[in-house]
Each structure stands twice: as structure tokens, then as C-alpha cells.
Write an enzyme that holds these catalytic residues in place. Structure first.
Site, PDB file in Angstrom:
ATOM      1  N   LYS A   1     -34.156  22.150 -25.687  1.00  0.00           N
ATOM      2  CA  LYS A   1     -32.899  21.610 -26.218  1.00  0.00           C
ATOM      3  C   LYS A   1     -33.172  20.384 -27.099  1.00  0.00           C
ATOM      4  O   LYS A   1     -32.510  20.178 -28.125  1.00  0.00           O
ATOM      5  CB  LYS A   1     -31.939  21.257 -25.076  1.00  0.00           C
ATOM      6  CG  LYS A   1     -30.527  21.050 -25.577  1.00  0.00           C
ATOM      7  CD  LYS A   1     -29.447  21.183 -24.541  1.00  0.00           C
ATOM      8  CE  LYS A   1     -28.083  21.153 -25.221  1.00  0.00           C
ATOM      9  NZ  LYS A   1     -27.076  20.441 -24.447  1.00  0.00           N
TER      10      LYS A   1
ATOM     11  N   SER B   1     -23.120  16.409 -33.056  1.00  0.00           N
ATOM     12  CA  SER B   1     -22.644  15.075 -32.662  1.00  0.00           C
ATOM     13  C   SER B   1     -23.289  13.961 -33.496  1.00  0.00           C
ATOM     14  O   SER B   1     -22.643  12.956 -33.789  1.00  0.00           O
ATOM     15  CB  SER B   1     -22.901  14.846 -31.178  1.00  0.00           C
ATOM     16  OG  SER B   1     -24.283  14.951 -30.915  1.00  0.00           O
TER      17      SER B   1
ATOM     18  N   ALA C   1     -18.208  20.552 -25.038  1.00  0.00           N
ATOM     19  CA  ALA C   1     -16.913  19.891 -24.805  1.00  0.00           C
ATOM     20  C   ALA C   1     -16.606  18.944 -25.945  1.00  0.00           C
ATOM     21  O   ALA C   1     -17.520  18.380 -26.564  1.00  0.00           O
ATOM     22  CB  ALA C   1     -16.943  19.116 -23.484  1.00  0.00           C
TER      23      ALA C   1
ATOM     24  N   ASN D   1     -31.992  20.111 -30.904  1.00  0.00           N
ATOM     25  CA  ASN D   1     -31.182  18.976 -31.375  1.00  0.00           C
ATOM     26  C   ASN D   1     -31.919  18.137 -32.418  1.00  0.00           C
ATOM     27  O   ASN D   1     -31.310  17.649 -33.370  1.00  0.00           O
ATOM     28  CB  ASN D   1     -30.766  18.087 -30.194  1.00  0.00           C
ATOM     29  CG  ASN D   1     -29.652  18.708 -29.387  1.00  0.00           C
ATOM     30  OD1 ASN D   1     -28.821  19.432 -29.911  1.00  0.00           O
ATOM     31  ND2 ASN D   1     -29.639  18.464 -28.089  1.00  0.00           N
TER      32      ASN D   1
ATOM     33  N   GLY E   1     -16.259  10.834 -21.023  1.00  0.00           N
ATOM     34  CA  GLY E   1     -15.750  11.296 -22.320  1.00  0.00           C
ATOM     35  C   GLY E   1     -15.586  12.799 -22.268  1.00  0.00           C
ATOM     36  O   GLY E   1     -15.046  13.345 -21.297  1.00  0.00           O
TER      37      GLY E   1
ATOM     38  N   LYS F   1     -23.321   8.676 -23.713  1.00  0.00           N
ATOM     39  CA  LYS F   1     -24.365   8.957 -24.683  1.00  0.00           C
ATOM     40  C   LYS F   1     -25.597   8.199 -24.181  1.00  0.00           C
ATOM     41  O   LYS F   1     -25.468   7.149 -23.528  1.00  0.00           O
ATOM     42  CB  LYS F   1     -23.953   8.478 -26.080  1.00  0.00           C
ATOM     43  CG  LYS F   1     -22.787   9.288 -26.677  1.00  0.00           C
ATOM     44  CD  LYS F   1     -23.288  10.594 -27.252  1.00  0.00           C
ATOM     45  CE  LYS F   1     -22.182  11.500 -27.786  1.00  0.00           C
ATOM     46  NZ  LYS F   1     -21.492  11.019 -28.966  1.00  0.00           N
TER      47      LYS F   1
HETATM   48  P1  NAD Z   1     -18.644  11.129 -25.328  1.00  0.00           P
HETATM   49  O1  NAD Z   1     -18.897  10.113 -26.375  1.00  0.00           O
HETATM   50  O2  NAD Z   1     -17.487  12.057 -25.474  1.00  0.00           O
HETATM   51  O3  NAD Z   1     -18.510  10.421 -23.901  1.00  0.00           O
HETATM   52  C1  NAD Z   1     -19.288   9.323 -23.536  1.00  0.00           C
HETATM   53  C2  NAD Z   1     -18.385   8.369 -22.771  1.00  0.00           C
HETATM   54  O4  NAD Z   1     -19.184   7.291 -22.266  1.00  0.00           O
HETATM   55  C3  NAD Z   1     -17.266   7.733 -23.624  1.00  0.00           C
HETATM   56  O5  NAD Z   1     -16.002   8.041 -23.065  1.00  0.00           O
HETATM   57  C4  NAD Z   1     -17.575   6.245 -23.575  1.00  0.00           C
HETATM   58  O6  NAD Z   1     -16.411   5.435 -23.573  1.00  0.00           O
HETATM   59  C5  NAD Z   1     -18.336   6.148 -22.265  1.00  0.00           C
HETATM   60  N1  NAD Z   1     -19.124   4.911 -22.122  1.00  0.00           N
HETATM   61  C6  NAD Z   1     -19.882   4.274 -23.078  1.00  0.00           C
HETATM   62  N2  NAD Z   1     -20.414   3.153 -22.552  1.00  0.00           N
HETATM   63  C7  NAD Z   1     -19.987   3.083 -21.263  1.00  0.00           C
HETATM   64  C8  NAD Z   1     -20.203   2.144 -20.212  1.00  0.00           C
HETATM   65  N3  NAD Z   1     -20.961   1.061 -20.390  1.00  0.00           N
HETATM   66  N4  NAD Z   1     -19.621   2.379 -19.011  1.00  0.00           N
HETATM   67  C9  NAD Z   1     -18.846   3.477 -18.810  1.00  0.00           C
HETATM   68  N5  NAD Z   1     -18.603   4.397 -19.781  1.00  0.00           N
HETATM   69  C10 NAD Z   1     -19.176   4.202 -20.987  1.00  0.00           C
HETATM   70  O7  NAD Z   1     -20.020  11.951 -25.194  1.00  0.00           O
HETATM   71  P2  NAD Z   1     -20.218  13.463 -24.697  1.00  0.00           P
HETATM   72  O8  NAD Z   1     -20.040  14.388 -25.843  1.00  0.00           O
HETATM   73  O9  NAD Z   1     -19.428  13.666 -23.455  1.00  0.00           O
HETATM   74  O10 NAD Z   1     -21.785  13.461 -24.372  1.00  0.00           O
HETATM   75  C11 NAD Z   1     -22.308  12.844 -23.196  1.00  0.00           C
HETATM   76  C12 NAD Z   1     -23.766  13.277 -23.035  1.00  0.00           C
HETATM   77  O11 NAD Z   1     -23.826  14.718 -22.858  1.00  0.00           O
HETATM   78  C13 NAD Z   1     -24.639  13.012 -24.284  1.00  0.00           C
HETATM   79  O12 NAD Z   1     -25.964  12.722 -23.893  1.00  0.00           O
HETATM   80  C14 NAD Z   1     -24.613  14.340 -25.042  1.00  0.00           C
HETATM   81  O13 NAD Z   1     -25.730  14.529 -25.879  1.00  0.00           O
HETATM   82  C15 NAD Z   1     -24.638  15.307 -23.856  1.00  0.00           C
HETATM   83  N6  NAD Z   1     -24.064  16.636 -24.144  1.00  0.00           N
HETATM   84  C16 NAD Z   1     -22.906  16.766 -24.841  1.00  0.00           C
HETATM   85  C17 NAD Z   1     -22.381  18.043 -25.066  1.00  0.00           C
HETATM   86  C18 NAD Z   1     -21.067  18.228 -25.777  1.00  0.00           C
HETATM   87  O14 NAD Z   1     -20.736  19.375 -26.135  1.00  0.00           O
HETATM   88  N7  NAD Z   1     -20.245  17.213 -25.977  1.00  0.00           N
HETATM   89  C19 NAD Z   1     -23.060  19.175 -24.572  1.00  0.00           C
HETATM   90  C20 NAD Z   1     -24.242  18.988 -23.835  1.00  0.00           C
HETATM   91  C21 NAD Z   1     -24.735  17.710 -23.616  1.00  0.00           C
END
Ligand code: NAD
Length: 307
Positions: free
Chosen positions: A186, A257, A130, A190, A9, A78
Site C-alpha cells: 500500500k 488525499s 471514506a 500511495n 475524521g 493523518k
Molecule cells: P481525516 O483528515 O478525515 O481525519 C483525521 C482526523 O484527525 C481529523 O478529523 C482531525 O481533526 C483529527 N486530528 C488531527 N489532529 C488531532 C489531534 N491532535 N487530536 C485528535 N484528533 C486530531 O483523515 P482520514 O481520511 O480519516 O485518514 C486517517 C488515516 O487513515 C490516514 O493515515 C490515511 O492515510 C488513512 N486512510 C485513509 C483512507 C480514506 O479513504 N480516507 C483509507 C485508508 C487509510
């Protein structure tokens, strides 16, 4: 390095795009067909401070279509989807594959260690931001860092190689043994901002409208870090409180989020943030009244919003 990213994602695509641009062999693996199809047909549109461009030198597949053993498998779902995602790519976890999680929350190592021996698990934390703009399109503005280590704490050449590869991709990564303090700080950040915003509907800066917002956030930080300190993790509570205050002052209009998930009718990561801390505190006889109340309130908000 041959790198597969399961959960491509916002974060998985950002990391995958940058790692592909710096010459690694990258495969994005996701169950979101619209995103995978868009990347496959038009490349990944990546908008960062380095420019708005399309990255085409990478593969994008559904889990069941992924083949071969990567050197490194990154998990970027996630946290509530980690186990299902690793089950879906179990066939990629050959004898030499290392698995890295930079996901938020606690409990990531334990989930991954059900699929790969602990000595091949890498754990870390990242401050890169992101967002998914739409299928095949991710943006990330501002700067960040990555810190990682082997989950068993043993210094290995592969861990520093991964740090070098991430740094070469522009992701500014260090391998250091104090990652757990950063992970807990963190989690505290959060647990405070995400859960208060999720139940109040406030953006981060709106928590500053009344003294209650900062007071509640500081109480959560104190509670969460009291658990870390009891576990012997040398967290910096003053720095964490300063980060929370700075976010309330500066993150104008930002919906964390957990609030975005509640508004979109999705389950949140609360169980691996507030939930995991409350679970660890129980046997230690530490009471976390604010963190636990917020956990219950987020669960109620989720139960109402998830169809
Ligand atoms: P997101 O929801 O954008 O991406 C997660 C992806 O996982 C989705 O595309 C979803 O389709 C995919 N997914 C779900 N189940 C799946 C499966 N069984 N097989 C394959 N893919 C699957 O989430 P994100 O914002 O990229 O966050 C990801 C992690 O990073 C989280 O733990 C979040 O807390 C952490 N994080 C996010 C940010 C941010 O700014 N977005 C920053 C630091 C940390």
C-alpha cells in the site's frame, strides 16, 4: 469492547459508527469542534452501502474531555498528527490499553511505542475508503478489508478478539502475520499515485493520458518494493503494479488525499510515505531517484500551498 478512536475524521468516524452499531461502547475523540458538536447533538450521519442513517449510540468529545480507560484505542489521525494526538489522550492510556493503527505509511509503530509498550501495539492496513462530507457526516461506498497483527509479531488472544469485533461490525478483518507485506504494497501504491497526482494536479485516471504517468508510477513501485525486499518482506510487485494499472484505468476523477491536501493548503502524509522509504533506503545503499524527486516536489508544493 470499550473503544476510543482518536482522530475521528473520515476513517475514524466510519469505523466508530460501525463499531457502535454492532454494540461496542465507542467514543470519538477529535479536535475538530464542528464535527464533534454535530455528532454530539445530531448523531453521526453515516452513508454506506448499508444505508444512509444516523448513529446516536456513541460519544464524541475533545481529547481533554475524554475519560476512562478503553480496552482499545484506535489512532486514525493523518500520520503527521499521531504524536500530538497521542499526547492529547495520554491520560486514557492505562495499564491494559492496546493501541491500534490502520493509518497509511510507515513509522506508525515507532510513534505509538513512545506512548505504550510494544507488546500492546497493534498494526494493520485497511482498504476501506471514506470521505468527510461535512461536520458530523461521513460516507463510504464500496467494500474493503482490514488485516492486522501484534506489532511484535506475537500471537495473542486480544488481537484475534479485535479482529472478531471488527468483522462483527462488517469491516471484514483478519489477523495474520503477513501484514507487513500488505502495508508495504500500500505504501508503494500511495507513493506512486498520491505523489505523482499531488505534483501534477492530475486525477488518478488522468495519469493514463500519456505513457509517462504509468511509467513513473511503475518506477516508484519498483523502487519502493526493492527496499521492502531488501528488508526481507515478501511483497508481490506484480500484484502491486496491476493494482496501480487498474486504479489508473478505473478511478475516474479521483483526487488522492495528497492532492486534496495540497489543493486545500494542508500538509500531506508524504513524509511517512515517500519520505520514510527514502530514509530506510539510505543506510541500505539503495538509490530511489524517482521516489526521492517526487518527495522533494511534494515538499515544494506543500511549502507553496501551506500558509
Ligand atoms: P481525516 O483528515 O478525515 O481525519 C483525521 C482526523 O484527525 C481529523 O478529523 C482531525 O481533526 C483529527 N486530528 C488531527 N489532529 C488531532 C489531534 N491532535 N487530536 C485528535 N484528533 C486530531 O483523515 P482520514 O481520511 O480519516 O485518514 C486517517 C488515516 O487513515 C490516514 O493515515 C490515511 O492515510 C488513512 N486512510 C485513509 C483512507 C480514506 O479513504 N480516507 C483509507 C485508508 C487509510
Amino acid at each position: 469492547m470499550k473503544i476510543s478512536i482518536v482522530g475521528a475524521g473520515a476513517m475514524g468516524s466510519l469505523f466508530g459508527g460501525l463499531l457502535a452499531e454492532s454494540g461496542n461502547e465507542v467514543t470519538l475523540i477529535d479536535v475538530n469542534d464542528a464535527h464533534i458538536d454535530a455528532v454530539r447533538t445530531q448523531g453521526l450521519r453515516l452513508a454506506t452501502d448499508g444505508g444512509d442513517r444516523r448513529v446516536t449510540a456513541l460519544k464524541a468529545v475533545r481529547p481533554e474531555d475524554a475519560t476512562g480507560f478503553p480496552d482499545l484505542l484506535m489512532v486514525f489521525t493523518k500520520t503527521l498528527h499521531t504524536s500530538a494526538a497521542l499526547s492529547g489522550v495520554r491520560h486514557l492510556i492505562g495499564p491494559g490499553v492496546h493501541v491500534l493503527s490502520l493509518q497509511n505509511g510507515l513509522g506508525n509503530v515507532e510513534k505509538i511505542a513512545e506512548f505504550v509498550p510494544l507488546e500492546r501495539v497493534l498494526i494493520g492496513v485497511t482498504t476501506w475508503p471514506a470521505d468527510m462530507v461535512g461536520p458530523g457526516h461521513v460516507h463510504s461506498h464500496g467494500q474493503g478489508v482490514v488485516r492486522l497483527m501484534a506489532a511484535d509479531g506475537v500471537e495473542r488472544r486480544f488481537v484475534s478478539q479485535v479482529a472478531e469485533v471488527l468483522t462483527k461490525a462488517g469491516l471484514d478483518c483478519t489477523s495474520d502475520g503477513t501484514v507487513w507485506a500488505a502495508i508495504w504494497e500500500k505504501v508503494a501504491f500511495n507513493a506512486a499515485l498520491n505523489s505523482i497526482c499531488a505534483v501534477s494536479g492530475c486525477t488518478v485516471d488522468e495519469l493514463g493520458r500519456l505513457p509517462d504517468g504509468s511509467r513513473l508510477a511503475n518506477e516508484v513501485v519498483t523502487e519502493v518494493l526493492s527496499v521492502a525486499l531488501r528488508l526481507g518482506i515478501e511483497v508481490d510487485a506484480a500484484k502491486c503494479r496491476a493494482n496501480v494499472a487498474s486504479a489508473i484505468d478505473h478511478h475516474r476523477g479521483h483526487k488522492p488525499s495528497m492532492l486534496q491536501d495540497v489543493l486545500a493548503g494542508r500538509r500531506t502524509e508524504v513524509e511517512s510515505i515517500n519520505g520514510a522509504v527514502v530514509e530506510l533506503a539510505g543506510p541500505l545503499n539503495i538509490k530511489l531517484p524517482v521516489t526521492e524527486t517526487l518527495l522533494s516536489l511534494v515538499r515544494l508544493a506543500e511549502a507553496r500551498s501551506v500558509a
